[in-house]
Design a protein around this motif. Structure first.
Motif: not given
Ligand code: SRM
Ligand SMILES: Cc1cc2nc3c(=O)[nH]c(=O)nc-3n(C[C@H](O)[C@H](O)[C@H](O)COP(=O)(O)OP(=O)(O)OC[C@H]3O[C@@H](n4cnc5c(N)ncnc54)[C@H](O)[C@@H]3O)c2cc1C
Ligand code: SF4
Ligand code: FES
Lengths: 865, 111
Positions: A825-829, A861, B24-26, B29-30
């Motif tokens: 889902t997320f590359v960094n998490s 957001i 990525a989660l930053v 935020l997505q």
């Protein structure tokens, strides 16, 4: 009443007032045109509406009985009468005109001074002056109130009769029939629709209507409506023949213009009624106009809405100082009455000098066509002058255009009404043959005619058509059809249509496929560099990926291929509205073991997936996150299952019935053949998805004739059908070959499928492709059976290669850690997507709707701050 | 006034497939990060305003007349990778993020 603002008061002195008597279809159109043209800057528009509802769609009145509400029929845009400068008085009719004072007086006692007055009072149904015509149980068919009263009364009746077998009478008869009454139509003339059709057409129409269970009595003059002791309608008496017992009567014996107001005011009136108007739609008083069904121009009343709208346009223009003219209108009509096509146009009765008619009548199909040709010109050619079509009006538009001189009449016009001679190819029924009324976009209720109009107005791409017509802006499913119609229209208009894939390639899919195949190119970047421009897009990338895949079966996620795939293909699963995916394992032929069912159940439970039996005889598991997909598949593969390609433009399912093995009627083993076909063609990438089916006998429980390819068992072997479709535009498959043995079934289907893969346009199902194929099924037979193109060996070799190199895409993923990497889902998490939220419904999860999410603000957001 | 930016590590550049995106989660935020080719990288929000789902990173990257864009996988509207403006409906747009490659690592500026 509208309140005036102080600021208006100053300009109030030089404002003028237009009074419109009647807020029907035409009167309202007039107001709309005036508002659109900015008339309210100078004019106060005051309209009197006798009915308690403002304008509604009278043409669609009958749909009130099939559930359309009065609100839905309304023609008044929300807030229309709240605009400055507009006033409507509901349930208030104009009762007199004081021309000297320039004032109208209404039933409720209003007096309004006018600078200009428009009469748009429409017409009323003519009720023959016979005894008993006002007894309870007698009705007319003109307003929503009439229909409400009819519905209420019909609830207590078994039989009903309509007096009048014209256009509106038949519509009323259909309504009675739909209300469940035994229905009679009584017509004074010796045929139905005497104004529009001749004897031949009338008798075909009569038979068709009788087939629907409506009793037709022609040549009968009603002399009296009989009543029971309570005074209610109980029957009808005729000049000739026996009494007819009926519970209610609807009069629909023609219309009469509502000209009483004008008569009382001393305006010129026609001999048989109607307010006389000139080309400017002016009455004999230059300050007073008349439009719609109350107006008489050149001795005629125009009882259709479109001429009324033309008059509204002319009157509005004149009021604003313009010079527009009304010079009559074409009364050609085409309608669908009780599902029966009836059209009448031009000089239908061949009254013109030198006109002669050719008629065609098919008593079996019950179709009648009459073509009227004008006198021969110097070269002996005769133009279409009019005609009548009953039972089949597909050629109406073409003939009408010829009749209007918009299209040349061909040398042998009779061919237009006679069916194509047997032996010649069935005429292609591409989009060109779709009637203008055909619904194209069901989300937004847009018909073909509207799209054609947009093209005629200059829209030359689908984006522009979407903007103007709204077609294609809902679910998007109709976009390919919209595109086809646009191209067809452009072609017809003589515009050179470039059937190019997208802005990056100046080739059609078929051309590009040939380039890729012949030059043995194996990657998108090579194709783009050599034959395209730019970076590619969501149209050409998957299209080229599909070509590469059907030419060589490399893994879809390898190398550059990965960047080309639509998300469904990229993640080998179907994207859902909330961003999660569904999982559909293959269940060949719909046959599944108890152990596989248990395995599916266990996986669904473990990952909390929603489960549903699909329409394709398999099981869909919904609500999987990207990162869960490989884990789910690992388990499914261990249980012996494989990818079902529900995500790809590829073979979906081959549906089966139990056939000979269990069914008492089956004559062959349909299940086994379905499984073998599904396993043979699984994974085959194509321009669109492919579906098949095999039925064990002619009862066709597997619906093979609704599939891209279908096989039906016979005593002697198998019949193969192709080009069927369910979905948006259902089409029956056509018989390709009969009584084949198993091996021939495979051979012909191999060839058919590969030929389709090579030549079809992007996102074109076999049904659409076959419709467009020049020569249709005959030609297809010559290609795949007689091998006239000499390509069958090649097609078979292509298919053999596909079958040999097939591997389950999911197995190839779960066996390969590098490919597994993609499914995050997320590359960094490792967190899950917080926007994916489920709620429980009927014991299973489903995606939450926006308002059900714990923190709807979360959604904001991503939007720009 | 100059506040130094906080650059958040996303992933090594060689993890990104040219012509494809990742999410990525930053800072909660997505962010959808796309690699076009080489070190050419763009970052926009992962939020698709037409469907309300966070999916833009999974769309197909391409160009429309010179402009680089991604097509939402749900209803296929295209978004400009540089400005975040929807190319099919200019009234909609998504936010963009600053992105760079430093020492082989893809980084997004935390907002
Ligand atoms: C799951 C299922 C409905 C169900 O709950 O039963 C389904 C679901 C979808 N259908 Fe279907 N169709 C399903 C059977 C059908 C059938 C019935 C059948 O196959 O017998 C039809 C009509 C038959 C036909 O195709 O001729 C059907 C006609 C369509 C169409 C219209 C195709 C057309 O040519 O008009 C689309 C749109 C498209 O493909 O462009 C579509 C597209 C879709 C998509 C893929 C829409 C999408 O892009 O999200 C749906 C998502 C599937 C998913 O997420 O897993 N689905 N769809 C059925 C899956 C069958 C399977 O096992 O693979
Ligand atoms: C069931 C049915 C089906 C039809 N189907 C078709 C079709 O398929 N195609 C087609 O082209 N046409 C069809 N028509 C005809 C079409 O409806 C008419 O041509 C069109 O409505 C004429 O518009 P109009 O404004 O002139 O009259 P109307 O729509 O009748 O409007 C006149 C209005 O003025 C009101 N009025 C009358 N006198 C006064 C007064 N003194 N003061 C205030 N208000 C007054 C009336 O109550 C009425 O509301 C159909 C008609 C019916 C009844
Ligand atoms: S199609 Fe024929 S064999 Fe198959 S289930 Fe129906 S009746 Fe039985
Ligand atoms: S958008 Fe046209 S049918 Fe859904």
């Amino acid at each position: 009443m509208r309140l005036l603002h102080w600021t208006d008061m100053a300009s109030q002195q030089d404002r003028r007032t237009l009074v419109v008597a009647g807020n029907g279809m035409v009167g309202h159109k007039l107001l709309e045109i005036l508002v659109e043209r900015g008339a309210t800057a100078e004019w106060d528009l005051v309209t009197f509406c006798e009915e308690r509802r403002p304008a509604y769609d009278r043409v669609g009145l009958s749909s009130f009985f099939s559930g359309t509400s009065a609100d839905e029929l309304s023609m008044v845009a929300e807030g229309f009468f709240d605009q400055l400068g507009l006033t409507v008085h509901l349930s208030d009719a104009v009762v007199s005109i004081d021309r000297a004072a320039g004032e109208v007086v209404s039933a409720q006692g209003r007096r309004v001074a006018y600078d200009a007055l428009v009469l748009a009072t429409g017409s009323y149904p003519f009720v023959p002056p016979i005894a008993g015509n006002d007894a309870p149980g007698c009705f007319v068919y003109r307003t929503i109130d009439d229909l409400e009263a009819i519905r209420e009364y019909a609830a207590g009746c078994q039989t009903g009769a309509v007096v009048g077998g014209g256009l509106l009478g038949l519509e009323a008869a259909n309504a009675l029939r739909n209300l469940g009454l035994t229905t009679h139509v009584v017509e004074f003339a010796d045929r139905l629709m005497p104004v529009q059709v001749d004897d031949g057409g009338g008798s075909v129409l009569r038979r068709r209507i009788e087939d629907l269970g409506v009793a037709v009595h022609t040549g009968m003059a009603t002399t009296e409506i009989l009543a029971d002791e309570a005074g209610h309608v109980a029957g009808m008496r005729f000049k000739e023949g026996d009494d007819l017992p009926v519970g209610m009567v609807v009069f629909s014996a023609g219309i009469r213009p509502r000209d009483q107001l004008a008569r009382d005011a001393g305006l010129a009136i026609g001999e048989r009624g109607g307010v006389v108007v000139d080309e400017a739609c002016r009455t004999s008083d230059p300050r007073i106009f008349a439009v719609g069904e109350c107006a008489l121009y050149a001795g005629r009343i125009f009882g259709l809405v479109s001429p009324g709208y033309q008059m509204a346009r002319v009157a509005a223009d004149r009021i604003l100082g313009g010079e527009a003219t009304f010079t009559g209108a074409d009364m050609s009509t085409k309608l669908k009455l009780m599902g029966i096509d009836v059209a009448s146009f031009g000089d239908a009765f061949a009254t013109g000098e030198g006109c002669e008619a050719i008629t065609y009548r098919d008593p079996v199909a019950n179709v009648y066509k009459r073509l009227v040709l004008g006198p021969p010109d110097r070269r002996g050619d005769r133009a279409v002058a009019g005609g009548i079509l009953v039972g089949d009006a597909t050629v109406y538009q073409t003939l009408l255009q010829m009749c209007r001189g918009d299209m040349p009449t061909p040398r042998h016009p009779e061919e237009l009404i006679f069916p194509a001679s047997s032996g010649s190819a069935t005429p292609a029924v591409g989009v060109g043959a779709l009637s203008p009324a055909a619904m194209v976009c069901s989300c937004n209720n847009v018909d073909k005619g509207t799209i054609c109009a947009a093209v005629a107005a200059g829209c030359d791409n689908v984006g522009a058509i979407k903007k103007i017509t709204k077609a294609g802006t809902g679910c998007g499913g109709c976009v390919p059809l919209v595109t086809d119609i646009m191209r067809d229209e452009q072609r017809k208009a003589g515009i050179v249509v470039l059937n190019t894939l997208c802005e990056h390639f100046a080739y059609s899919r078929q051309e590009l496929f040939d380039i890729v195949r012949v030059s043995r190119i194996t990657s998108f970047s090579e194709v783009l560099t050599a034959h395209g421009t730019g970076e590619g897009c969501e149209i050409c990338k998957p299209a080229v990926a599909s070509m590469l895949a059907s030419l060589a079966n490399g893994h879809i996620l390898d190398g550059e291929q990965a960047a080309l795939q639509d998300t469904n293909d990229h993640f080998l699963a179907n994207l859902q509205r909330d961003g999660t995916y569904s999982v559909v394992p293959r269940v060949p032929g719909g046959e599944i073991t108890p152990d596989q069912l248990i395995a599916l159940g266990e996986v669904a439970k473990e990952f909390s997936l929603y489960t549903k039996i699909t329409g394709g005889q398999r099981i869909d598991l919904f609500g999987a996150r990207v990162d869960q997909l490989p884990h789910i598949w690992r388990k499914l593969i261990d249980a012996g299952m494989e990818s079902g390609h529900a995500y790809g433009k590829a073979l979906r399912t081959v549906k089966s019935c139990v056939g000979q093995t269990w069914c008492r009627y089956g004559v062959q083993d349909s299940t086994a053949l379905a499984i073998d076909l599904e396993l043979r063609y699984r994974g085959l990438r194509a321009p669109h998805k492919l579906k098949g089916a095999v039925s064990g006998c002619t009862r066709e429980c597997a619906e093979a004739q609704g599939k891209d390819f279908g096989v039906i068992a016979t005593e002697r072997g198998w019949n193969v059908y192709v080009g069927g479709n369910g979905g948006m535009r259902p089409r029956h498959a056509e018989l390709l070959a009969a009584d084949l043995d198993r091996e021939a079934v495979f051979r012909y289907l191999d060839r058919f499928l590969m030929f389709y893969v090579r030549t079809a346009d992007r996102l074109e199902r076999t049904s659409v492709w076959l419709d467009k194929l020049d020569g249709g099924i005959e030609y297809l037979r010559r290609v795949v059976i007689d091998d006239v193109l000499g390509i069958c060996a090649e097609l078979e070799a292509d298919m053999a290669r596909h079958v040999e190199t097939y591997e389950c895409e999911w197995k190839a993923v779960v066996d390969n850690p590098e490919r597994m990497e993609r499914f995050r889902t997320f590359v960094n998490s490792d967190e899950p997507d917080p926007n994916v939220v489920f709620v429980t419904e009927r014991g299973q999860p489903r995606p939450a709707y926006f308002h059900e999410k714990p923190d709807p603000a979360l959604l904001a957001i991503g939007a720009k701050p | 006034m100059l506040v130094s930016k906080v650059w958040v590590d996303i992933c090594p550049l060689d993890k990104l497939i040219p012509g494809r995106g990742v999410c990525a989660l930053v800072g909660g935020l997505q962010v959808a990060v796309f690699r076009i080719a080489g070190e050419e990288i763009y970052a926009i929000s992962n939020f698709d305003p037409f469907s309300g789902a966070f999916v833009l990173s999974r769309g197909i990257v391409g160009s429309r007349a010179e402009r680089l864009k991604v097509a939402s996988p749900i209803y296929k509207q295209s978004f400009d990778l540089v400005t975040g403006v929807c190319l099919d409906d200019a009234t909609r747009s998504v936010r963009t993020f600053e992105v760079r490659v430093a020492g082989g690592m893809v980084q997004v500026a935390s907002p």
